[in-house]
Each structure stands twice: as C-alpha cells, then as structure tokens.
Enzyme design. Sequence first.
Site, PDB file in Angstrom:
ATOM      1  N   SER A 189     -39.917 -26.250 -49.365  1.00 44.80           N
ATOM      2  CA  SER A 189     -39.527 -26.013 -47.854  1.00 44.80           C
ATOM      3  C   SER A 189     -39.672 -24.397 -47.670  1.00 44.80           C
ATOM      4  O   SER A 189     -39.371 -23.880 -48.690  1.00 44.80           O
ATOM      5  CB  SER A 189     -38.212 -26.499 -47.372  1.00 44.80           C
ATOM      6  N   ASP A 190     -40.026 -23.984 -46.732  1.00 42.74           N
ATOM      7  CA  ASP A 190     -39.597 -22.453 -46.330  1.00 42.74           C
ATOM      8  C   ASP A 190     -38.132 -22.526 -46.309  1.00 42.74           C
ATOM      9  O   ASP A 190     -37.545 -23.381 -45.980  1.00 42.74           O
ATOM     10  CB  ASP A 190     -40.546 -22.210 -44.856  1.00 42.74           C
ATOM     11  N   TRP A 191     -37.780 -21.165 -46.246  1.00 43.55           N
ATOM     12  CA  TRP A 191     -36.130 -20.954 -46.389  1.00 43.55           C
ATOM     13  C   TRP A 191     -35.321 -21.440 -45.198  1.00 43.55           C
ATOM     14  O   TRP A 191     -35.577 -20.568 -44.200  1.00 43.55           O
ATOM     15  CB  TRP A 191     -36.039 -19.479 -46.875  1.00 43.55           C
ATOM     16  N   GLN A 192     -34.742 -22.609 -45.404  1.00 45.82           N
ATOM     17  CA  GLN A 192     -34.076 -23.117 -44.154  1.00 45.82           C
ATOM     18  C   GLN A 192     -34.908 -23.878 -43.213  1.00 45.82           C
ATOM     19  O   GLN A 192     -34.602 -23.761 -41.966  1.00 45.82           O
ATOM     20  CB  GLN A 192     -33.205 -21.938 -43.149  1.00 45.82           C
ATOM     21  N   ALA A 193     -36.174 -24.225 -43.692  1.00 45.45           N
ATOM     22  CA  ALA A 193     -36.912 -25.003 -42.706  1.00 45.45           C
ATOM     23  C   ALA A 193     -36.689 -26.246 -42.800  1.00 45.45           C
ATOM     24  O   ALA A 193     -37.453 -27.462 -42.234  1.00 45.45           O
ATOM     25  CB  ALA A 193     -38.465 -24.641 -43.088  1.00 45.45           C
TER      26      ALA A 193
END
Length: 885
Positions: free
Chosen positions: A306-310
Amino acid sequence: MWLYQASAILLAAAGLAEAQTGNASALPFPNTTYPGRESPALAGVDLFNATSPPFYPSPWMDGSGEWAEAYRRAQQFVSQLTLMEKVNLTTGVGWEGEACVGNVGSIPRLGFPSLCMQDSPLGIRLSDHNSAFPAGGTVAASWDRGLWYRRGYEMGVEMRGKGIDVQLGPVVGPLGRTPAGGRNWEGFSPDPVLSGIAVAQTVRGIQDAGVVATTKHYIGNEQERFRQAPEAFGYGFNISESLSSNIDDTTLHELYLWPFADAVRAGTGAIMCSYNQINNSYGCQNSYLQNYILKGELGFQGFIMSDWQAQHSGVGNALAGMDMAMPGDTSFLTGASFWGPNLTLAVVNGSVPEWRIDDMATRIMAAYYLVGRDEASVPTNFNSWNRDTFGYRHPVPQLGYQQINFHVDVRNEHGRSIRDQAARSTVLLKNTGVLPLANNERFTAVFGSDAAENPWGPNGCPDRGCDNGTLAMGWGSGTANFPYLITPLEAIKEEVQNNNRIIQSVIDDYAYSQIASLAGQATLAIVFVNADSGEGYISVDGNEGDRQNLTLWHNGETLIQNVTARCNNTVVVIHSVGPVLTNTFVDNPNVTAILWAGLPGEQSGNSIADILFGRINPAGKLPFTIGASRRDYGTDLLYQPNNGGAAPQDNFYEGVFIDYRAFDRANIQPVFEFGFGLSYTSFEYSNLNIARRSAGAYTPTTGLTSAAPVLGNFSRNLADYQFPANFSAVPLYIYPYLNSTDAATAANSSDYGLPAEQYIPPNALSGAPQPRIAAGGAPGGNPQLYDVLFTVTATITNNGTRNGEEIPQLYIGLGGPNDPIRVLRDFQRLSIDTGMSATFVADITRRDISNWDTVTQNWFISDYPKTVHVGSSSRNLPLTGTLEL
Ligand SMILES: *[C@@H]1O[C@H](CO)[C@@H](O)[C@H](O)[C@H]1NC(C)=O
Ligand SMILES: *[C@@H]1O[C@H](CO)[C@@H](O)[C@H](O)[C@H]1NC(C)=O
Ligand SMILES: *[C@@H]1O[C@H](CO)[C@@H](O)[C@H](O)[C@H]1NC(C)=O
Ligand SMILES: *[C@@H]1O[C@H](CO)[C@@H](O)[C@H](O)[C@H]1NC(C)=O
Ligand SMILES: *[C@@H]1O[C@H](CO)[C@@H](O)[C@H](O)[C@H]1NC(C)=O
Ligand SMILES: *[C@@H]1O[C@H](CO)[C@@H](O)[C@H](O)[C@H]1NC(C)=O
Ligand SMILES: *[C@@H]1O[C@H](CO)[C@@H](O)[C@H](O)[C@H]1NC(C)=O
Ligand SMILES: *[C@@H]1O[C@H](CO)[C@@H](O)[C@H](O)[C@H]1NC(C)=O
Ligand SMILES: *[C@@H]1O[C@H](CO)[C@@H](O)[C@H](O)[C@H]1NC(C)=O
C-alpha cells in the site's frame, strides 16, 4: 456491489492525524475537460460515478516466468513460519517505528530481520552520504536504454549499501495525463512506450544490484489534489473520500496500464497501490485492478504494497489482493492497524483464508529471493528520522537511545555518471548558432536565482519543499538529500575564468535595474529560470503539489524580457518539472538558444556546462509536448470538488488522447513537439525497410490454474496468539499479537462480528483452480503479445560537422477512427560520427499494433491500414511505409 469494494470487517474511517493546515486557495480554476476534446470512443459514455466490478478470488503466485526458483525458495521459507510470523512479514510496524520510511516486523526465531522499505525513485531519501540522481522525467529525455539501466543499478547499489531491502521507485503513475500534475517529474513520460521501456530498464538495474524495485503508483494517480480526503481537508476542502479517477477499459489497457505491464515483465518485485480511487474503488482494495488485471491478466508474481495510509480496510484489502500494509498503522501514529492483530484474527476466524496469507508471505519472500537479497543484505545503517549520529531507535516514544547513523558513504563514483546522465538528458530547443560556446566570449553575464545556491543550503527545505536557488529536484517523498549541488553559476564561472575572461551575475530575480545594467554590458547572457511542483502534503507558493499554472516561477518571463531588452545574445536554460509556456520569449530574436535541462540532480552545473561548452553534443528529445497554452493539452486537472462532499469524480473523457496524441488529433501546432530536440550537428534519414517476421498466431490462454497452495497450519485457539509473557511492547508499535482472548476485544472495532455475507464477496475465499485469463499467461500478459511481427530498419547519416548522437523514433498509425494519428513504438539512441551512417533497427511486436477489445477482453489487430513513420520527432517523420498484414 460497491459494498465488496469499499467495505469490510474492521473498516474504519480514515483519521485526520496527518491533516495539513491551509485554505482552499483561490485559483483560476480551469475546466477538467475542454469541450470538443473528448475521445470519440467515449461519446455518450458517462464516467461520473463509474463503478469497478468485483473479481475474486485473488490469484495466488505460481512461479511463472523467471520466478520459478524464487518461488520454490519462498515456499520453503514460508512453510517454516507460524501464522504470526507470516503476519509480521505483511504488516508495517507503524510510522516512524523503525529506521526506514517503512519496516515490517521481523522473525527473531529464524534470525530474519525486518525488511526495510525506503524512498525514493531518484536516490535514497532521508539519509546522508548518498547521491542525488536526475529525476525520472529528466532522464526520460535521454531516450537511452543503457543510461536508464545504469542509473537504476547505481541507485540499487546505494540502497543496498545502506541496508535497504526495497526501493520505493520507479514511477509510471502518474504517467503525466496533464502537464500540471505535481508528481509527473518522478515518473518518466506521458507516452506509455517511452515510460514502459524506461521503467523496465530501471527495474532491471535496481534489482540486478540486489534490491527489490517498487513500481508505483498503481494506478490513475494523475493528480495530487484530492488524493487523500484528510489532506484535502487540510487545504479547506470538505470531502469524505479520495478522488476517483474514472478510466474506461480501453484507455486503461492502451495507456495507463501499458508501462506497468513492462515493469511486471521486467520482474518488478513490488508494486505500490495508490491513494486515489479508480472507478470509485480505492486503489489498494480494488479487486478488479489488483486481482483481475495485475495478478490475473499481467501475471504479477511479486507483492502489492500500500501507499502510506492508502489502506482503508482490513479483510477487504486482503481479499482484493494487497499483500503488504504500509506503514502499518491505520493512519500515522494511531497504534492501531487494519492488519497486524486484526489480520491474525481474520485468518483465525476464516475471514481471510490461509492460502491468502500464505500467498502474501510467499510473494514478499519470492521478491526477496528473486533479487538475491539473501546474499546482498547488510544491516540498516542509517535512520530516516534524524541526521545525528546518536538518537532514538523509536523516536516517537523516545526509546532505544543508540548510534542510529553510521554515515556509510555509498556514492562510489556515481557523481561522474550523474553528470553524464543529466547532460545526455538535456534538450536543445533553439539554437541560432551561438552554441556550443567557443569560450572566448568577452563578457558573460549569468542571471536568475535558478543559477545559484539556495541561501538556505541545498537541503535547507525539508523534502525540497521550496523553490530557492537552482532547481535540481521537485518536492515531496520522491527526493534525496544532496551530498553537494554544483550550481550552474559556479560551473560556468570556473570555465570562463580558466580562460581569463569576464563573468558577472545577478541572482536576484527582481533587481531589475542591476539586471538591465549588467545585460547591457554583456556579449553573452545566460538566464536560468524554473518551474517546480511536488507531492500534495507540501504546499509551495500556493501550489498544493500540483502546479497552478504552466508559467515560470519568480517572474521568469519578466527576467528574460529585461535581459533580452539589453542583450541580443541571450541563452535561456529552463529547469522544470515538465512543460512550461515559452510563448513570451521563444521567438524573440535576442534569445539565441533555449535549453531544457529538467531536474538534473547533484551535478547540475557541470552537466549544463558540458552542453554549453560542447564537450557533450546535446541529443536529448522532449519526453512531452510544449504547447502554447494549457488548453491545448485538451484535458486538465480537477481543481474543484464536483460531487458535493462525496468523492470528486475525475473523468478521463479524453481517453488515450493525452500529450502529443491530443495535439495531433485536434491539429494544434505545438511550440515544441514530443520527441523534438536539436543537436550541434545534423542528420539525414533514408532507406526505410520493413521486413515481415514469422510468428505463430495469437492464441488466448486457456485452462485452469492449480489450486491455491497452503503452507503449514495454525491453531484456532486465541490463547495461542497473546502477547508473550513479559513482552515489553514499544508504544504505538504494530505487533501481530492479540491483547485479549476475546476476539471482539482484541479487534477493538465495532465492525467485528458482522455477518460474513456482508463483507466477504462471493468466491473470495475459494482456493479451487480458477480459469486462466485469455490475455494473460506470463508476467507481462500473454507472451505472444511480445512476438516480433516486423523489423524496421533505416539509415541515419550525420551530415553535419560534429560527431553526435541521434534518436530515430518509430511511430505507428493504427488506422482506426478511435486511434491516435500515430503512437510511438520504438526508438534507439545512436552515436554517429560526422560523415558516417548508422542503421536504426526497430522491432514491432504484436502488442505494438494491437487494440484492446473490451468484449473479448483481449488484444486484437484491427483491419485498418497500419502505417509506419520514422524520424527525429513526432512531427518530423521523413520516412513512411505500410505494414502488410
Ligand atoms: C482493527 O481495525 C480497526 C479498524 O477497522 C481499528 O479501529 C482497530 O483499532 C484495529 N485493532 C487493532 C488491535 O489494531
Ligand atoms: C468550461 O466548460 C463550460 C461548459 O462546457 C463552457 O461553457 C465554458 O466555456 C468552459 N470554459 C473554459 C474556460 O473553457
Ligand atoms: C454520485 O455519487 C454520489 C455519492 O454516492 C451521489 O451523492 C451523487 O448523487 C451521484 N451523482 C450522480 C450524478 O450520479
Ligand atoms: C514480529 O516483529 C516484531 C518487530 O520486529 C518482533 O518484536 C516480534 O518478535 C515478531 N513476532 C514474531 C512472532 O516473530
Ligand atoms: C526559501 O523558501 C521559502 C519557502 O518558499 C521562502 O519562504 C523563503 O523566503 C525562501 N528563502 C530564501 C532565502 O530564498
Ligand atoms: C504561476 O505560479 C508561480 C508559482 O506559484 C507564480 O510565481 C506565478 O506568478 C504564477 N503565474 C501566474 C501568471 O499567475
Ligand atoms: C523589467 O521588469 C520590470 C518589472 O516587471 C518591467 O516593468 C519592465 O518593463 C521590464 N523592462 C523591460 C525592458 O522589459
Ligand atoms: C535586442 O537587443 C538589442 C540590444 O543588443 C536591443 O536594442 C533590441 O531592442 C533587442 N530586441 C528585442 C526584441 O528585445
Ligand atoms: C549583437 O549586437 C552586436 C552589436 O550590435 C553585434 O555585433 C552582434 O553581431 C549581435 N549579435 C547577435 C547574436 O545578433
């Protein structure tokens, strides 16, 4: 249907922890699409509130292509693991929990360290004694396969030396749909073939150095604005969900997915899913894009991170194909995770089948073995959160004071290579004959803050979030700290002074009387101007990541005008993140040369001096179009929410018609076309030859996969998953353990205990053999797509007076009413001495002449006549032929 996409057990609203402060700025909001510029293929199609169909189960890895041995070793490793050890491999320990921007848990029982994930696509972020390479969008202009590979390899070597397992790059999303997109410069080019070849070479380079490459951001991540609801909230926009990029199936395949297919085929070990929604389903829980397209059709064997906090749900993401949660906490520093203990529980209670967590762990370990990390790994020897030698290992709770930075110099001789890379990526746009400089100029004057050092130092603005001094990198997470930054002024000054000539400068962009005075004395003026952009969490001069306009910063146009008013020999050098409007100066006869130098990295000054003084003959070609206005591009960013408080709808009505395809279709003359670039010599094109090659017919992939492998077993007794006795847990750190034998208490979520039919989509738990996908069959898709059907050759002659390099380009017209007039399909950078000729050789594959069929869900070759064009740019194509099918 949306329920399966957007919701799941353990779903929680995204927090506002990292919200920015600021106001919705008053912008000259342009329209998203310009009337009459829609793709003909999308006439009558309504993309607003588009939906993404469900696809389950998530395909399990099968070791196809080059992955067989890595797969075998990964299975062997994962077979030894307990459930919580597998969970540890999949879940980050939380923001700032360890040394890297992302770390997963470790497996102490087997002495297996925590994997380190680190930015960026142009070098190591948040470190020291590392190199700062030219940006992706800059080296794209080299059109040089060898250069891309070398840059990737050198970055990989540096990452390896710092103890990084996974580099968070390269980028092909954004592709560069609109020129104002804030992160376009991190990627390569809005052309999918140029981007595809560049990303494949970069992936190979990074991974040959023993580090896993992460191709990102998958997919439709074409603007910064509204990419995350909390971030948009910080800028004064009251939206509840991220923007949705609404993309039709054909555009997905023929444009945005194309370079991802090349990255998968090149073996990229990881792919990062994006913040945005695609057709109203979040990137990291979009089962259609992750399960069907990426792991199914493209046969991706590595892991999706995942992207950071996605990440926005727990079970939902797991079933939709995500394999690694980054940085692990629900949002930064909550101490809670959608995975971690929640994933342990979800496997124990059957919401996530065992084969799925086995597949996650296997994919992660297979990427590790594929690139040889078992032999290349060294302990991480730097810390992202502090440049001091000593500090806290866990900075937020301030625990573990120790040596955290060992200042290992990993740069080797890369500086020399970086100088060469940036010079070879410089594009000569105009030259009335003043260049190359003879270096006998009587009085040289250099102008512009962009020529000089940032008064705050090259790393004076965190993540390069300012535009002070010479621009050599955009801003955001796609950055690295400079070891030094050679400015244009110092490099040019040294050169001129070595010859005992006169050189003076004014680097205050607004000191107009001093500028006029100096310009009036100069026999040569070199003006440096720029335009910057970056990632959405930083706003610079009101640009919230994306650019507000395509004009120059610091009133660059006025600066040029003031200089040219007094000096008839003015050279303009542009450092920019992408296209800028040049109308105000391009035709001024006093502007005797224009160079686009992109974002050149640490050797900026030396690289441009090599070009100016002719040590390197420029050969770079524009990897994008420079138009006369932003409207000419035919589509634009979405600057204002258009769906009330719900997800803004970014409708890609222009279809495949971005950049030069849009200009060609609307018959708009660009200022400088895609593929354009001059040399100090000249070239002639002749002898086009098209040879048919024998290849078998295209056959759809058929049959069934094997059943999902299950590696090991696990207990269903929650007592077996509690924190170990006397365990001293780091505050806010994500562990796989449960804090209670009561499941609802351990989950700590009001969603716990929902009936399974409310959150488990049909077929999602099945590990039974599944139908293979017709357009699939191997990493990159059906292998026959890459069969060579024709080989084109042409003769390129250097008929000028200097040795040089030329980049012949091959374009194809696919011929249909919905097709672009022509699309780039191959190119080659050739070194040709004066008076000599070289042969350009380009292969045309089946994919190169195919279109996507939405009904059969496969590629096909249409009956429309196909033309081939070879030349030096997208609009200078002297050689033409037809493909006899
Ligand atoms: C489980 O996930 C939910 C969000 O769905 C979160 O609120 C909760 O804190 C998580 N539990 C743990 C133990 O992290
Ligand atoms: C924006 O779109 C609207 C509706 O299509 C149109 O009336 C208007 O002229 C457009 N404005 C610009 C600046 O293109
Ligand atoms: C789009 O979806 C939103 C959120 O569900 C809804 O409020 C809106 O009415 C829909 N708009 C259209 C045009 O369908
Ligand atoms: C999971 O990772 C953490 C952090 O590295 C470590 O402390 C813990 O022992 C690991 N747990 C297991 C079960 O391996
Ligand atoms: C550097 O950039 C910041 C942020 O844009 C700006 O506020 C500041 O004035 C600049 N400083 C100098 C010395 O240029
Ligand atoms: C474009 O944006 C830059 C950077 O914010 C700003 O300096 C410049 O004044 C803007 N140009 C126009 C014409 O508004
Ligand atoms: C120089 O810049 C100033 C400030 O914008 C402007 O008023 C003036 O016209 C410019 N001079 C010339 C000769 O272009
Ligand atoms: C070009 O420069 C000369 C000075 O050398 C000046 O007289 C002339 O006005 C300039 N022309 C333009 C178009 O700026
Ligand atoms: C600029 O003007 C000077 C003096 O009038 C002249 O000698 C020179 O040739 C001009 N240079 C160019 C590049 O036009």
